[in-house]
Design an enzyme around this catalytic site. Structure first.
Site, PDB file in Angstrom:
ATOM      1  N   PHE A 138     -41.191  -7.647 -55.346  1.00 19.88           N
ATOM      2  CA  PHE A 138     -42.098  -7.878 -54.147  1.00 19.88           C
ATOM      3  C   PHE A 138     -42.827  -6.493 -54.009  1.00 19.88           C
ATOM      4  CE2 PHE A 138     -43.031  -7.396 -49.661  1.00 19.88           C
ATOM      5  CZ  PHE A 138     -43.228  -8.464 -49.210  1.00 19.88           C
ATOM      6  N   ASP A 223     -42.921   0.990 -57.934  1.00 17.77           N
ATOM      7  CA  ASP A 223     -42.981   1.023 -56.489  1.00 17.77           C
ATOM      8  C   ASP A 223     -41.923   1.397 -55.818  1.00 17.77           C
ATOM      9  OD1 ASP A 223     -42.961  -0.146 -54.247  1.00 17.77           O
ATOM     10  OD2 ASP A 223     -43.532  -2.256 -54.687  1.00 17.77           O
ATOM     11  N   LYS A 252     -42.691   2.865 -46.150  1.00 18.96           N
ATOM     12  CA  LYS A 252     -41.277   2.667 -45.262  1.00 18.96           C
ATOM     13  C   LYS A 252     -40.907   3.822 -44.851  1.00 18.96           C
ATOM     14  CE  LYS A 252     -39.739  -1.835 -47.025  1.00 18.96           C
ATOM     15  NZ  LYS A 252     -39.461  -2.453 -45.953  1.00 18.96           N
TER      16      LYS A 252
HETATM   17  C1  LIG Z   1     -40.903  -2.632 -52.888  1.00 19.57           C
HETATM   18  C2  LIG Z   1     -41.733  -3.060 -51.859  1.00 19.57           C
HETATM   19  N1  LIG Z   1     -43.104  -2.766 -52.087  1.00 19.57           N
HETATM   20  C3  LIG Z   1     -44.073  -3.123 -51.139  1.00 19.57           C
HETATM   21  C4  LIG Z   1     -43.465  -3.466 -49.836  1.00 19.57           C
HETATM   22  C5  LIG Z   1     -44.645  -3.729 -48.772  1.00 19.57           C
HETATM   23  O1  LIG Z   1     -44.748  -3.010 -47.827  1.00 19.57           O
HETATM   24  P1  LIG Z   1     -45.471  -2.994 -46.376  1.00 19.57           P
HETATM   25  O2  LIG Z   1     -44.626  -4.005 -45.626  1.00 19.57           O
HETATM   26  O3  LIG Z   1     -45.317  -1.771 -45.853  1.00 19.57           O
HETATM   27  O4  LIG Z   1     -46.689  -3.295 -46.819  1.00 19.57           O
HETATM   28  C6  LIG Z   1     -42.404  -3.789 -49.418  1.00 19.57           C
HETATM   29  C7  LIG Z   1     -41.683  -4.237 -48.208  1.00 19.57           C
HETATM   30  O5  LIG Z   1     -40.741  -4.677 -48.125  1.00 19.57           O
HETATM   31  C8  LIG Z   1     -41.242  -3.433 -50.541  1.00 19.57           C
HETATM   32  O6  LIG Z   1     -39.882  -3.579 -50.304  1.00 19.57           O
END
Ligand SMILES: Cc1ncc(COP(=O)(O)O)c(C=O)c1O
Length: 396
Positions: A138, A223, A252
């Protein structure tokens, strides 16, 4: 306004993109939040791995209040002290040499994808633009990041997606090797998959992926939007593997709930961006920078990483004990305070039952319960949560 009124107002006026629980939260302190009727909840969701220092952390609040009186926003046409100081702190405590600031995880990943493409365009030739990402990953909800996300449910209805993405199963080195072609410019992955169900790769997986990237001269992008800022017991999860990525994304927990995102890279890669290539109006906002700097300092100065490691170990052990008692628990897994329980049944009823008993937990869909509490929780908090889970599973 009462609870019913607020929920009706939201239902009438806010787009229908969230499946929400029927409570209205008004206050938070530490690992607890309260709803509009004064009911207390132990918060093992923490804004989904956001409020790592707990709600209303006094140091973060004090820093924000002070900054609020000084300067809340200026354009990136000008320098500010909070931005420079946070960048220095991130660089000093990571593999990276340079930072780009934005406002969310998706934006950080967008920036990473753009930087990887730009670097590849300039250093590998225009034909190398493809990124390999992982199934069950994700990376966000923008067009580029749903394309990067290896789950069709997030892409359905939004085609055509972007060109230049390939997906392989997470934790499968052979599949990764096989997927690399003359077009590949990099690999993007989460060190531990969060939304995909807290999937933990084999011990040496990340180190082997680094080797593969080096052998093929391609980039490794991690990520760490969910795993970063202490969640797994290290400031960044890549540190567990003894490797260094080329690019990393954060969001986050970076500012404990104040919206912020960051994309970090080595000097060599970062040089591919020059003025005009990328920007964000709000990116690097003085309030967000101040909150993030305070969060990082607090985590580093107040033993939060050690505490996370210790309480995470305790929590995992208690969940394993629960597993012995309840055969419906198929598997317990996690690292630090990023934990999950795989059940032999759908989890939605359990999440509701826990909520009714004053415990907020999260399901990553299907049969997996995810626990991402604030890193400041105590063993007593964990005992309380385990008791609720135990009672719910016994159907009491
Ligand atoms: C690993 C990861 N990358 C990216 C995101 C996307 O982040 P945002 O909701 O701040 O755009 C998330 C959100 O849950 C995530 O868990």
């Amino acid at each position: 306004m009462n609870e019913q009124h607020i929920m009706a107002l939201a239902g009438e006026n806010i787009m229908n993109t969230y499946r929400r629980f029927p409570i209205v939260l008004t206050k938070g302190k530490g690992a607890r939040v309260w709803d509009i009727n004064g009911k207390e909840y132990l918060d093992f969701v923490a804004g989904i791995a956001v409020c790592n220092l707990g709600h209303s952390h006094p140091r973060v609040i004090a820093a924000l209040k002070e900054q609020l009186d000084k300067l809340t926003h200026v354009s990136n046409l000008y320098y500010t002290e909070p931005q420079a100081c946070l960048a220095e702190l991130l660089v000093k405590n990571s593999f990276a040499d340079k930072v780009f600031f934005c406002n969310s995880g998706a934006e950080a990943n967008e920036a990473a994808i753009k930087l990887a493409r730009k670097y590849a365009h300039e250093n590998m030739g225009p034909d190398k633009f493809e990124l390999i990402t992982m199934k069950d990953s994700f990376h966000g909800r923008t067009m580029a990041t749903i394309t990067a996300t290896g789950q069709e449910k997030f892409q359905f209805g939004f085609t055509p997606l972007l060109d230049g993405f390939m997906y392989v199963p997470f934790n499968d080195l052979q599949a990764l090797e096989n997927a690399i072609s003359g077009k590949t410019c990099g690999i993007l992955l989460e060190p531990i998959q969060g939304e995909g169900g807290v999937n933990i790769p084999d011990e040496n997986y990340l180190a082997r992926v680094r080797e593969i990237c080096d052998r093929h001269g391609i980039l490794l992008i991690v990520d760490e939007v969910q795993t970063g800022i202490g969640r797994t017991g290290k400031l960044f999860a890549y540190e567990h593997s003894g490797i260094k990525p080329d690019i990393m994304t954060l969001a986050k927990a970076l500012a404990n709930g104040f919206p912020v995102g960051a994309m970090l890279a080595t000097d060599k890669i970062a040089k591919a961006f020059v003025p005009g290539n990328h920007a964000s109006t709000f990116g690097g906002n003085p309030l967000a920078m101040t909150a993030a700097e305070t969060v990082l300092k607090t985590i580093l100065q107040e033993g939060i990483l050690e505490h996370c490691e210790k309480t995470g170990g305790y929590f995992l052990a208690q969940l394993k004990k629960l597993q012995q008692k309840h055969p419906v628990i198929r598997e317990v897994r996690g690292r630090g305070l990023m934990l999950a329980m795989k059940l032999d049944m759908e989890t939605s009823d359990m999440v509701h039952a826990c909520l009714n008993r004053g415990l907020l937990i999260n399901s990553t869909g299907g049969k997996i319960l995810r626990f991402v509490p604030p890193l400041i929780i105590t063993t007593q908090d964990i005992d309380q949560a385990i008791k609720v889970l135990d009672n719910v599973m016994e159907g009491q």
